[in-house]
Design a protein around this motif. Sequence first.
Motif, PDB file in Angstrom:
ATOM      1  N   LYS A   1       0.828  -1.213   0.000  1.00 52.68           N
ATOM      2  CA  LYS A   1       0.000   0.000   0.000  1.00 52.68           C
ATOM      3  C   LYS A   1       0.858   1.256   0.000  1.00 52.68           C
ATOM      4  O   LYS A   1       0.511   2.265  -0.638  1.00 52.68           O
ATOM      5  CB  LYS A   1      -0.939  -0.013   1.206  1.00 52.68           C
ATOM      6  CG  LYS A   1      -2.088  -1.006   1.086  1.00 52.68           C
ATOM      7  CD  LYS A   1      -2.997  -0.945   2.304  1.00 52.68           C
ATOM      8  CE  LYS A   1      -4.181  -1.895   2.168  1.00 52.68           C
ATOM      9  NZ  LYS A   1      -5.045  -1.864   3.380  1.00 52.68           N
TER      10      LYS A   1
ATOM     11  N   GLU B   1       2.035   1.799  -3.508  1.00 51.08           N
ATOM     12  CA  GLU B   1       0.967   2.345  -4.338  1.00 51.08           C
ATOM     13  C   GLU B   1       0.773   3.842  -4.075  1.00 51.08           C
ATOM     14  O   GLU B   1       0.683   4.640  -5.019  1.00 51.08           O
ATOM     15  CB  GLU B   1      -0.337   1.587  -4.062  1.00 51.08           C
ATOM     16  CG  GLU B   1      -0.337   0.165  -4.589  1.00 51.08           C
ATOM     17  CD  GLU B   1      -1.638  -0.555  -4.285  1.00 51.08           C
ATOM     18  OE1 GLU B   1      -2.493   0.031  -3.568  1.00 51.08           O
ATOM     19  OE2 GLU B   1      -1.815  -1.695  -4.758  1.00 51.08           O
TER      20      GLU B   1
ATOM     21  N   ARG C   1      -0.986  -0.030  -9.442  1.00 47.63           N
ATOM     22  CA  ARG C   1      -1.466  -0.761  -8.272  1.00 47.63           C
ATOM     23  C   ARG C   1      -0.884  -2.170  -8.325  1.00 47.63           C
ATOM     24  O   ARG C   1      -0.656  -2.732  -9.410  1.00 47.63           O
ATOM     25  CB  ARG C   1      -2.997  -0.874  -8.258  1.00 47.63           C
ATOM     26  CG  ARG C   1      -3.747   0.426  -8.163  1.00 47.63           C
ATOM     27  CD  ARG C   1      -5.234   0.169  -7.882  1.00 47.63           C
ATOM     28  NE  ARG C   1      -5.720  -1.027  -8.536  1.00 47.63           N
ATOM     29  CZ  ARG C   1      -6.178  -1.068  -9.797  1.00 47.63           C
ATOM     30  NH1 ARG C   1      -6.179   0.045 -10.530  1.00 47.63           N
ATOM     31  NH2 ARG C   1      -6.618  -2.196 -10.322  1.00 47.63           N
TER      32      ARG C   1
ATOM     33  N   ASP D   1      -3.125  -4.598 -10.493  1.00 52.52           N
ATOM     34  CA  ASP D   1      -3.740  -4.112 -11.722  1.00 52.52           C
ATOM     35  C   ASP D   1      -3.551  -5.049 -12.907  1.00 52.52           C
ATOM     36  O   ASP D   1      -4.074  -4.811 -14.002  1.00 52.52           O
ATOM     37  CB  ASP D   1      -3.282  -2.691 -12.065  1.00 52.52           C
ATOM     38  CG  ASP D   1      -1.793  -2.587 -12.368  1.00 52.52           C
ATOM     39  OD1 ASP D   1      -1.133  -3.614 -12.596  1.00 52.52           O
ATOM     40  OD2 ASP D   1      -1.277  -1.451 -12.359  1.00 52.52           O
TER      41      ASP D   1
END
Length: 344
Positions: free
Chosen positions: A127, A130, A339, A342
Amino acid sequence: MSVVTQSTPTPAHLLVYEAQQLPKLRSNYGESLDRSSIGWLKQTPADSPIDKMRKRYEEDGYIYVKGLLPVQDVLDVREAYFAHLAPTGILKPGTTARDGIFDTTQDPIVHNGNGSTSLPKGIERQKLLESAHVLPIYMEFVKHPKLRSFVREFMGWEEEVLAKRTLLRHNVPNGISTGVHYDRLFLRGGEAEFLTAWIPFGDCTAEGGGLMYWENSTDIGKAMEADFMKRAETFTKDERISAFNQNMSRLGHLSHDVSNFSRDTVANEKWAKLIPQDASMRWLISNFEAGDVVFHNPYLIHAAVKNEDREAKIRLAADIRFYEEGAPLDQRWMRGAWRADDGL
């Protein structure tokens, strides 16, 4: 009467650069490259005539522009990125985010960058990677007027479009980084060609995990892509444009062993016939400096050097792609920032 012509002398700083001792390098796996198979990237000053830049790009498949971007702007992004990741314990105690020195008591795999083969362990770390892609300072940087105006002038475009999915990758010492590939593998969803800019955020020694480019490999990359697409004729469109379809390796790359890849490719008659007679097929490297940018075409084969920097400096760099406005681009890369899930 014969006319004697004189070639332009090589500038002194380039003579020093080209005379540097070549280091021992390797990729993620496999043996070190023999020094006879390594060379230096050609440097092009940022103030060079644009027509000469274009000619070099056409001939070599890349152009390595020295000092294109303001150093402080580049280092400010580096500092913000590692300050953002500092809670993971990635930095050596007593060093700064701007330094970006890896804490070598940590497990490199836990602190890998964001390539498809090198995600860090732990959802919280993913995270943070990202969210690093949408840090305000980075979002402003990819709009940098010096970068964008150069792209327009160099490509002869009225307007340029930046693919929203950029890759902001760090490469820790002894971690896993980018394998052998050409960029078209991952951007097959549009017919238009594109320009990749590889931007190191901070100085990066030749041993420090930067990119290495396989000399004279553009035609091989084009032929490999044509071969892949021919064997994918019966696939659905989504399968055909995927870098992970059944014709590809599990991770999308051509290899993670640079030494074996180049040796096997040159020995393969299908690809060897594309190599010009007497052409050198070295892996080209550099001691990159903050402010430098390498632009390369979609088919030039390249990979990351295994980061074995003597000071344990973390390599941070961005891969960003430009299209001409109005061109049929890969819409998958326009959905938003990178991401981990993705699928690209």
